[in-house]
Design a protein around this motif. Sequence first.
Motif, mmCIF file in Angstrom:
data_model
loop_
_atom_site.group_PDB
_atom_site.id
_atom_site.type_symbol
_atom_site.label_atom_id
_atom_site.label_comp_id
_atom_site.label_asym_id
_atom_site.label_seq_id
_atom_site.Cartn_x
_atom_site.Cartn_y
_atom_site.Cartn_z
ATOM 1 N N ILE A 166 32.049 70.195 16.043
ATOM 2 C CA ILE A 166 31.099 71.209 16.500
ATOM 3 C C ILE A 166 29.778 71.082 15.752
ATOM 4 O O ILE A 166 28.695 71.167 16.353
ATOM 5 C CB ILE A 166 31.711 72.618 16.379
ATOM 6 N N ASP A 167 29.837 70.818 14.448
ATOM 7 C CA ASP A 167 28.608 70.598 13.677
ATOM 8 C C ASP A 167 27.861 69.365 14.194
ATOM 9 O O ASP A 167 26.632 69.376 14.302
ATOM 10 C CB ASP A 167 28.916 70.425 12.185
ATOM 11 N N ASN A 168 28.605 68.294 14.514
ATOM 12 C CA ASN A 168 27.969 67.083 15.042
ATOM 13 C C ASN A 168 27.351 67.338 16.413
ATOM 14 O O ASN A 168 26.264 66.839 16.713
ATOM 15 C CB ASN A 168 28.968 65.929 15.103
ATOM 16 N N MET A 169 28.028 68.122 17.250
ATOM 17 C CA MET A 169 27.483 68.472 18.556
ATOM 18 C C MET A 169 26.174 69.246 18.385
ATOM 19 O O MET A 169 25.194 68.987 19.088
ATOM 20 C CB MET A 169 28.495 69.300 19.353
ATOM 21 N N LYS A 170 26.166 70.160 17.435
ATOM 22 C CA LYS A 170 24.957 70.945 17.181
ATOM 23 C C LYS A 170 23.828 70.041 16.688
ATOM 24 O O LYS A 170 22.684 70.166 17.152
ATOM 25 C CB LYS A 170 25.229 72.045 16.166
ATOM 26 N N ALA A 171 24.134 69.132 15.772
ATOM 27 C CA ALA A 171 23.098 68.233 15.233
ATOM 28 C C ALA A 171 22.469 67.400 16.342
ATOM 29 O O ALA A 171 21.242 67.231 16.385
ATOM 30 C CB ALA A 171 23.692 67.334 14.151
ATOM 31 N N ILE A 172 23.274 66.890 17.248
ATOM 32 C CA ILE A 172 22.744 66.080 18.353
ATOM 33 C C ILE A 172 21.902 66.946 19.291
ATOM 34 O O ILE A 172 20.829 66.545 19.734
ATOM 35 C CB ILE A 172 23.878 65.360 19.097
ATOM 36 N N THR A 173 22.369 68.140 19.564
ATOM 37 C CA THR A 173 21.632 69.049 20.443
ATOM 38 C C THR A 173 20.288 69.440 19.828
ATOM 39 O O THR A 173 19.253 69.420 20.506
ATOM 40 C CB THR A 173 22.482 70.299 20.752
ATOM 41 N N VAL A 174 20.285 69.763 18.548
ATOM 42 C CA VAL A 174 19.047 70.130 17.861
ATOM 43 C C VAL A 174 18.075 68.950 17.859
ATOM 44 O O VAL A 174 16.859 69.130 17.985
ATOM 45 C CB VAL A 174 19.349 70.624 16.424
ATOM 46 N N ALA A 175 18.608 67.721 17.763
ATOM 47 C CA ALA A 175 17.758 66.520 17.756
ATOM 48 C C ALA A 175 17.240 66.167 19.148
ATOM 49 O O ALA A 175 16.418 65.266 19.287
ATOM 50 C CB ALA A 175 18.530 65.339 17.171
ATOM 51 N N GLY A 176 17.718 66.852 20.178
ATOM 52 C CA GLY A 176 17.213 66.607 21.526
ATOM 53 C C GLY A 176 18.187 65.948 22.470
ATOM 54 O O GLY A 176 17.875 65.727 23.637
ATOM 55 N N GLY A 177 19.378 65.614 21.991
ATOM 56 C CA GLY A 177 20.388 65.014 22.852
ATOM 57 C C GLY A 177 21.172 66.073 23.616
ATOM 58 O O GLY A 177 21.053 67.272 23.341
#
Length: 188
Positions: free
Chosen positions: A131-142
């Motif tokens: 979930i943290d990795n999903m958030k990091a990718i989403t915040v980065a624009g993915g």
Amino acid sequence: MKIAVAVTGASGAVYARLLVERLAKTEEVAELALIFTDNGKQVMEYEEGMEWLQEFSFIRYFDNRDFNAPVASGSGDYDALVLVPCSAGMMGRIANGISDDLVSRAADVMLKERRRLILVLRETPLTSIHIDNMKAITVAGGIVMPAAPFFYSRPSSIEELCGTVIQRIMSLLKLSSGQDFHWGGCSR
């Protein structure tokens, strides 16, 4: 549009096959590239076989160790990269900026160039790390899109059900052939 598809080692090779078949028939797609991780190739061979790829001689294939491939640079001008299916391990490497192969480097390029990156995650259940990795990718624009098929269209086969995920990917890519079905309410 120039689109790259990356196949990682998660189960769900049918999604990659269906997406490649759909993109190959889409007029807006001027170039289609395909990258397999080693595990992605093994899963594809086991779940779908590789024979279906012979139909697509125009696809550009890149070795996952080839950092000279155009998708490894912003100057390669790829508009989008779709990882389908995407393993949680690959998602974690991308989320943490680890570019140790062509797939993770190409994903890094999409994020840094602010281009479309879609990870079709095939993992369940999820840990807090996922979930943290999903958030990091989403915040980065993915975009993290779990491979969650829908039933509104009343699919009559497994392939049609998987096709609902492909329709959603096409819509996220803003390609006209992604508009096959839209929710309009239930009358029953």
